[in-house]
Write an enzyme that holds these catalytic residues in place. Structure first.
Site, PDB file in Angstrom:
ATOM      1  N   GLU A 337       0.782  -1.233   0.000  1.00 19.29           N
ATOM      2  CA  GLU A 337       0.000   0.000   0.000  1.00 19.29           C
ATOM      3  C   GLU A 337       0.820   1.293   0.000  1.00 19.29           C
ATOM      4  O   GLU A 337       0.665   2.144   0.879  1.00 19.29           O
ATOM      5  CB  GLU A 337      -0.988   0.001   1.187  1.00 19.29           C
ATOM      6  CG  GLU A 337      -1.992  -1.129   1.072  1.00 19.29           C
ATOM      7  CD  GLU A 337      -3.168  -1.051   2.056  1.00 19.29           C
ATOM      8  OE1 GLU A 337      -3.055  -0.336   3.076  1.00 19.29           O
ATOM      9  OE2 GLU A 337      -4.194  -1.700   1.786  1.00 19.29           O
ATOM     10  N   GLU A 441      -5.625  -8.175  -0.558  1.00 17.49           N
ATOM     11  CA  GLU A 441      -6.424  -8.018   0.658  1.00 17.49           C
ATOM     12  C   GLU A 441      -7.867  -7.778   0.269  1.00 17.49           C
ATOM     13  O   GLU A 441      -8.160  -6.927  -0.579  1.00 17.49           O
ATOM     14  CB  GLU A 441      -5.942  -6.819   1.500  1.00 17.49           C
ATOM     15  CG  GLU A 441      -4.598  -7.035   2.135  1.00 17.49           C
ATOM     16  CD  GLU A 441      -4.186  -5.906   3.083  1.00 17.49           C
ATOM     17  OE1 GLU A 441      -5.046  -5.097   3.484  1.00 17.49           O
ATOM     18  OE2 GLU A 441      -2.996  -5.847   3.404  1.00 17.49           O
TER      19      GLU A 441
END
Ligand SMILES: *[C@@H]1O[C@H](CO)[C@@H](O)[C@H](O)[C@H]1NC(C)=O
Ligand SMILES: *[C@@H]1O[C@H](CO)[C@@H](O)[C@H](O)[C@H]1NC(C)=O
Ligand SMILES: *[C@@H]1O[C@H](CO)[C@@H](O)[C@H](O)[C@H]1NC(C)=O
Ligand SMILES: *[C@@H]1O[C@H](CO)[C@@H](O)[C@H](O)[C@H]1NC(C)=O
Ligand SMILES: *[C@@H]1O[C@H](CO)[C@@H](O)[C@H](O)[C@H]1NC(C)=O
Ligand SMILES: *[C@@H]1O[C@H](CO)[C@@H](O)[C@H](O)[C@H]1NC(C)=O
Length: 463
Positions: A337, A441
């Site tokens: 991320e 995710e």
């Protein structure tokens, strides 16, 4: 079982070559072992229970309102000039972020990243670029009303608000906690962080190694791998922090021992035929400012210098070298991320190239996962880079959370969103000649507050 309650975040790699097929078979179906080697407070809140004065961890944001003038302390211009007490509302300049020195002593970081300090000669409060004794303050709380605090400067005196435009460090006495005491402030905690930095620095160098070792040895155990196998998953994704490469003596406040836990994971994975995706969740300086990237105070500084990128490549090199020979090493995810615009695509690309080479130096077969940036970014911005690499994968995260677009959606609408919109998102990424895609995710949780277990299960099956 606990692990599955908190972190049933599943993902799969879809084959790009069969994008036309209705149901591509994902080569891996896995669970994230979140909250294990990288602390995230929401996953295991009790990990923080034993920290003394745990309201004041690194990265806690506070606003302070003087009881005598009824206005907020403010770092004028965000820092750089003076501290005043003349704001009726509180926003960025009125918010101070704590750096914890020990359970009673702190630095106050202001908006522009400088620090509150004491001008010893003038007993006035100043803004400092660097940290020293003059920047350490003690916070005292009223034991009967924890929202009333006094702040003791390193000269032994308390801060006091003399006028809206004059805050000084020269209040001697106690004077009680009443509204007539110019050294009393109303405390408002507006932000908290509960990551690895917070938990290790919160316990301090004597206790943290014991607490973390106990956590690593008990949160994920061999039985979990047996369970994972039994329910038909074939892989795990394990978030790790950059400090793991410096085990057993990582830079403070991080503590050693997570490498042993990762070694254990590999031996269990080998024993039960499970694959591992090693995921660098925390890069030095933090790539997104969130607690799960090991950030101290929400600052995002990763990728700003070549040094910092090089340091991160060395972490990847270390991990690849250590596990390349394991039949369970499935993939190395270079960074989790990265957040735009703080991380630029140019610097990220530079890192991905070097990180890819570091993995390939040790393993010709491990997949190399390149995470798309979050924030303002293009879904295909890494395609050209990824296409020049073999066994490269683009990582995307698909939560039905963290955005207003899921507000007010019913369960059925959530399910339709997954069927229609997520399918479209994947189709945009899945091209016959493009890289593989990893949904690294996603989670069964919905924004809907009253979702039943049945609802959660339906949306999970849809995913
Ligand atoms: C607060 O005080 C500073 C310093 O005198 C001044 O520059 C600023 O305009 C004041 N702000 C308000 C809202 O009164
Ligand atoms: C915290 O640090 C300050 C400043 O270094 C020191 O004076 C104080 O004794 C320390 N307190 C504890 C509880 O360690
Ligand atoms: C504390 O902060 C919250 C969020 O910014 C705000 O809504 C609230 O009014 C503040 N309370 C005080 C006492 O400053
Ligand atoms: C990218 O790296 C260059 C040189 O290393 C640096 O000057 C620049 O500030 C970096 N950009 C970002 C957004 O971090
Ligand atoms: C989901 O996709 C539909 C078209 O299939 C579109 O009309 C809708 O706006 C999308 N929803 C969101 C929240 O983007
Ligand atoms: C949940 O709340 C929404 C409105 O807020 C309502 O429409 C829906 O029926 C509720 N669902 C359940 C399962 O109670």
């Amino acid at each position: 079982m606990k692990l599955f309650l908190f972190s049933i975040i599943c993902f799969s790699i879809l084959c790009s070559s069969n994008g036309k097929s209705a149901r591509p078979i994902p080569p891996v179906r896995a669970v994230n072992l979140g909250g294990w080697l990288v602390t995230e407070g929401w996953i295991k809140p009790s990990l923080f229970d034993g920290i003394p004065n745990k309201d004041f961890l690194d990265g806690t944001s506070v606003q302070l309102k003087s009881v005598t003038v009824g206005k907020y302390l403010s770092a004028e211009n965000g820092g750089g000039t003076i501290i005043v007490a003349n704001r009726t509302t509180a926003s960025d300049w009125e918010t101070f972020t704590l750096w914890r020195i020990n359970e009673t002593t702190f630095n106050f970081r202001v908006f522009n990243k400088k620090f509150v300090g004491l001008d010893i000669v003038r007993k006035s409060i100043a803004i400092a670029n660097t940290l020293g004794v003059a920047e350490t303050f003690e916070i005292q709380r009223n034991p009967r009303d924890l929202n009333r605090v006094r702040i003791r400067a390193p000269n032994g005196f308390f801060l006091q608000v003399k006028t809206e435009e004059l805050v000084s460090a020269d209040y001697e006495g106690d004077g009680g906690w009443g509204n007539d005491n110019p050294s009393v402030f109303l405390l408002n905690i507006t932000g908290r962080m509960q990551g690895e930095y917070q938990v290790t620095n919160g316990y301090g160098p004597l206790v943290a190694p014991k607490v973390m070792k106990e956590h690593w040895n008990t949160f994920i155990v061999e039985k979990d791998f047996i369970f994972i196998k039994k329910v038909g998953l074939n892989a795990v994704r394990i978030p790790v922090g950059w400090w793991i490469a410096h085990d057993p003596s990582p830079p403070k406040p991080f503590v050693g021992g997570s490498l042993q836990a990762l070694d254990n994971a590999f031996s269990w994975a080998e024993k039960y035929g499970i694959k591992i995706i090693v995921d660098l969740h925390c890069a030095p300086g933090s790539q997104n400012g969130w607690e799960h990237s090991g950030s101290r105070d929400s600052s995002q500084e990763w990728g700003q210098t070549d040094d910092n990128i090089q340091q991160t490549v060395q972490v990847i090199d270390f991990l690849a070298a250590r596990y390349a020979k394991s039949p369970s090493l499935f993939a190395v995810a270079l960074i989790n991320e990265p957040l735009a615009p703080g991380v630029s695509v140019q610097n990220l690309t530079k890192y991905y190239k070097a990180g890819y080479d570091a993995v390939r130096k040790h393993s010709p077969t491990a997949y190399v996962v390149l995470a798309n940036r979050l924030g303002p970014s293009e879904p295909r911005e890494l395609f050209r880079l990824a296409n020049g690499m073999t066994r490269s994968v683009i990582d995307v995260h698909f939560y039905s959370l963290f955005s207003d677009i899921y507000k007010g959606l019913t369960v059925q609408q959530n399910i339709e969103y997954i069927y229609n919109n997520r399918t479209a998102h994947l189709r945009e990424l899945t091209t016959s000649s493009g890289p593989l895609i990893l949904v690294g995710e996603w989670v069964a949780e919905l924004l809907l507050k009253n979702a039943t277990k049945q609802d959660i299960q339906s949306s999970k099956y849809t995913q």
